[in-house]
Design a protein around this motif. Structure first.
Motif, PDB file in Angstrom:
ATOM      1  N   MET A   1       0.838  -1.205   0.000  1.00  0.00           N
ATOM      2  CA  MET A   1       0.000   0.000   0.000  1.00  0.00           C
ATOM      3  C   MET A   1       0.877   1.261   0.000  1.00  0.00           C
ATOM      4  N   ASN A   2       0.337   2.285  -0.575  1.00  0.00           N
ATOM      5  CA  ASN A   2       0.996   3.591  -0.564  1.00  0.00           C
ATOM      6  C   ASN A   2       0.138   4.584   0.216  1.00  0.00           C
ATOM      7  N   PHE A   3       0.751   5.219   1.187  1.00  0.00           N
ATOM      8  CA  PHE A   3       0.065   6.183   2.022  1.00  0.00           C
ATOM      9  C   PHE A   3       0.599   7.578   1.747  1.00  0.00           C
ATOM     10  N   VAL A   4      -0.237   8.576   2.025  1.00  0.00           N
ATOM     11  CA  VAL A   4       0.257   9.949   2.084  1.00  0.00           C
ATOM     12  C   VAL A   4      -0.220  10.575   3.385  1.00  0.00           C
ATOM     13  N   ILE A   5       0.711  11.191   4.084  1.00  0.00           N
ATOM     14  CA  ILE A   5       0.398  11.996   5.258  1.00  0.00           C
ATOM     15  C   ILE A   5       0.416  13.446   4.811  1.00  0.00           C
ATOM     16  N   ILE A   6      -0.732  14.093   4.852  1.00  0.00           N
ATOM     17  CA  ILE A   6      -0.821  15.502   4.480  1.00  0.00           C
ATOM     18  C   ILE A   6      -0.820  16.326   5.762  1.00  0.00           C
ATOM     19  N   VAL A   7       0.235  17.106   5.923  1.00  0.00           N
ATOM     20  CA  VAL A   7       0.430  17.860   7.159  1.00  0.00           C
ATOM     21  C   VAL A   7      -0.231  19.229   7.013  1.00  0.00           C
ATOM     22  N   ALA A   8      -1.246  19.466   7.834  1.00  0.00           N
ATOM     23  CA  ALA A   8      -2.024  20.707   7.730  1.00  0.00           C
ATOM     24  C   ALA A   8      -2.387  21.233   9.114  1.00  0.00           C
ATOM     25  N   ALA A   9      -1.426  21.150  10.034  1.00  0.00           N
ATOM     26  CA  ALA A   9      -1.681  21.574  11.406  1.00  0.00           C
ATOM     27  C   ALA A   9      -1.065  22.928  11.732  1.00  0.00           C
ATOM     28  N   GLY A  10      -0.433  23.579  10.732  1.00  0.00           N
ATOM     29  CA  GLY A  10       0.241  24.848  10.977  1.00  0.00           C
ATOM     30  C   GLY A  10      -0.721  26.013  11.081  1.00  0.00           C
ATOM     31  N   THR A  11      -0.175  27.154  11.499  1.00  0.00           N
ATOM     32  CA  THR A  11      -0.996  28.353  11.704  1.00  0.00           C
ATOM     33  C   THR A  11      -0.918  29.338  10.549  1.00  0.00           C
ATOM     34  N   GLY A  12       0.119  29.235   9.707  1.00  0.00           N
ATOM     35  CA  GLY A  12       0.244  30.144   8.568  1.00  0.00           C
ATOM     36  C   GLY A  12       0.371  31.593   8.985  1.00  0.00           C
ATOM     37  N   SER A  13       1.284  31.894   9.881  1.00  0.00           N
ATOM     38  CA  SER A  13       1.391  33.228  10.478  1.00  0.00           C
ATOM     39  C   SER A  13       1.778  34.320   9.483  1.00  0.00           C
ATOM     40  N   ARG A  14       2.372  33.954   8.338  1.00  0.00           N
ATOM     41  CA  ARG A  14       2.822  34.957   7.379  1.00  0.00           C
ATOM     42  C   ARG A  14       1.750  35.348   6.370  1.00  0.00           C
ATOM     43  N   ASN A  16      -1.131  36.924   7.118  1.00  0.00           N
ATOM     44  CA  ASN A  16      -1.937  38.056   7.590  1.00  0.00           C
ATOM     45  C   ASN A  16      -3.415  37.687   7.654  1.00  0.00           C
ATOM     46  N   SER A  17      -3.679  36.493   8.167  1.00  0.00           N
ATOM     47  CA  SER A  17      -5.057  36.000   8.264  1.00  0.00           C
ATOM     48  C   SER A  17      -5.220  35.236   9.566  1.00  0.00           C
ATOM     49  N   ASP A  18      -6.410  35.353  10.164  1.00  0.00           N
ATOM     50  CA  ASP A  18      -6.687  34.585  11.376  1.00  0.00           C
ATOM     51  C   ASP A  18      -6.898  33.111  11.068  1.00  0.00           C
ATOM     52  N   LEU A  19      -7.239  32.837   9.814  1.00  0.00           N
ATOM     53  CA  LEU A  19      -7.492  31.462   9.400  1.00  0.00           C
ATOM     54  C   LEU A  19      -6.201  30.856   8.855  1.00  0.00           C
ATOM     55  N   PRO A  20      -5.817  29.652   9.317  1.00  0.00           N
ATOM     56  CA  PRO A  20      -4.608  29.008   8.761  1.00  0.00           C
ATOM     57  C   PRO A  20      -4.684  28.912   7.246  1.00  0.00           C
ATOM     58  N   LYS A  21      -3.539  29.083   6.596  1.00  0.00           N
ATOM     59  CA  LYS A  21      -3.498  29.208   5.138  1.00  0.00           C
ATOM     60  C   LYS A  21      -4.096  28.018   4.408  1.00  0.00           C
ATOM     61  N   GLN A  22      -4.000  26.823   5.000  1.00  0.00           N
ATOM     62  CA  GLN A  22      -4.511  25.637   4.326  1.00  0.00           C
ATOM     63  C   GLN A  22      -6.037  25.619   4.225  1.00  0.00           C
ATOM     64  N   PHE A  23      -6.696  26.521   4.967  1.00  0.00           N
ATOM     65  CA  PHE A  23      -8.154  26.590   4.928  1.00  0.00           C
ATOM     66  C   PHE A  23      -8.667  27.808   4.158  1.00  0.00           C
ATOM     67  N   LEU A  24      -7.757  28.611   3.623  1.00  0.00           N
ATOM     68  CA  LEU A  24      -8.169  29.779   2.857  1.00  0.00           C
ATOM     69  C   LEU A  24      -8.765  29.368   1.516  1.00  0.00           C
ATOM     70  N   ASP A  25      -9.562  30.248   0.962  1.00  0.00           N
ATOM     71  CA  ASP A  25     -10.268  29.961  -0.290  1.00  0.00           C
ATOM     72  C   ASP A  25      -9.329  30.023  -1.489  1.00  0.00           C
TER      73      ASP A  25
END
Length: 228
Positions: A1-14, A16-25
């Motif tokens: 099997m091949n797995f992928v771990i997608i890391v999306a726990a960061g805050t994206g401080s650079r 200029n948004s209260d929402l972490p960058k991975q959740f931006l539109d």
């Protein structure tokens, strides 16, 4: 099997948004959903493990309902550092799947939404041949090392700009993450390398950018249409 771990726990401080960058539109869909879907569409991937912060669990649930999003992912929760988040993703795999000698694990930044199926396939093929690979591109810029007052030029042909996904034989990656965290661990390859393993380089893609600054969303919007 091949797995992928997608890391999306960061805050994206650079961003200029209260929402972490991975959740931006991005084109009407959150960045992270673009990322997940590219791996889901890849024939190289068997299972997707999404690592988010525990505090974002309800937000993710609500977001999936709002977007009518049904792409199957396994949810794991991040730690205080990227190292800890990847380690938690590996722990989820080890707990819920029986790893075999032919299994491989990719680790990918959730904020890299422009990753094509051909690039994913190329990364895994490189791992089948070398056991441990990073995607990277040669620097096209002149490069200097040092600080603002004491620095030296180096040969840019010897400089590689590293991307994700980085792909490893499952046993190799899980053993590497049994090590104590080190400040020099800037990515998964550096963790694996600490065990004395060689890392091969597979040619990356200039479109495979990481969303870091607000203008990167505009660039990603342009590239998004090029990989379809």
């Amino acid at each position: 099997m091949n797995f992928v771990i997608i890391v999306a726990a960061g805050t994206g401080s650079r961003m200029n948004s209260d929402l972490p960058k991975q959740f931006l539109d991005l084109n009407g869909v959150p960045v992270i959903m673009h990322t997940i879907d590219h791996f889901h569409q890849s024939s190289a991937i068997s299972e997707i493990i999404l690592v988010i912060s525990k505090e974002m669990e309800q937000f993710w649930t609500d977001l999936c309902l709002k977007q009518h999003y049904r792409t199957p992912v396994h949810l794991a929760f991040g730690g205080d550092t990227r190292f800890a988040s990847v380690k938690n993703g590996l722990a989820y795999i080890q707990k819920n799947f029986e790893l075999g000698t032919n299994d491989y694990i990719a680790v990918h930044d959730g904020a890299r939404p422009i990753v094509s199926s051909s690039l994913i396939a190329r990364a895994f093929q490189g791992a089948y041949e070398h056991q441990a690979i990073v995607l990277a591109q040669k620097s096209i810029e002149s490069v200097r090392t040092g600080n603002s007052t004491s620095n030296n030029a180096i040969d840019r042909n010897q400089v590689w700009l590293v991307q994700t996904p980085q792909v490893f034989h499952a046993d190799l990656l899980t053993r590497a993450y049994c090590q104590k965290e080190d400040p020099l661990f800037t990515d998964d390859a550096s963790v694996v390398e600490k065990l004395g393993n060689r890392i091969a380089i597979v040619e990356g893609d200039a479109k495979n950018i990481k969303i870091t600054y607000p203008q990167d969303l505009q660039i990603a919007q342009f590239y998004l249409n090029l990989i379809k």
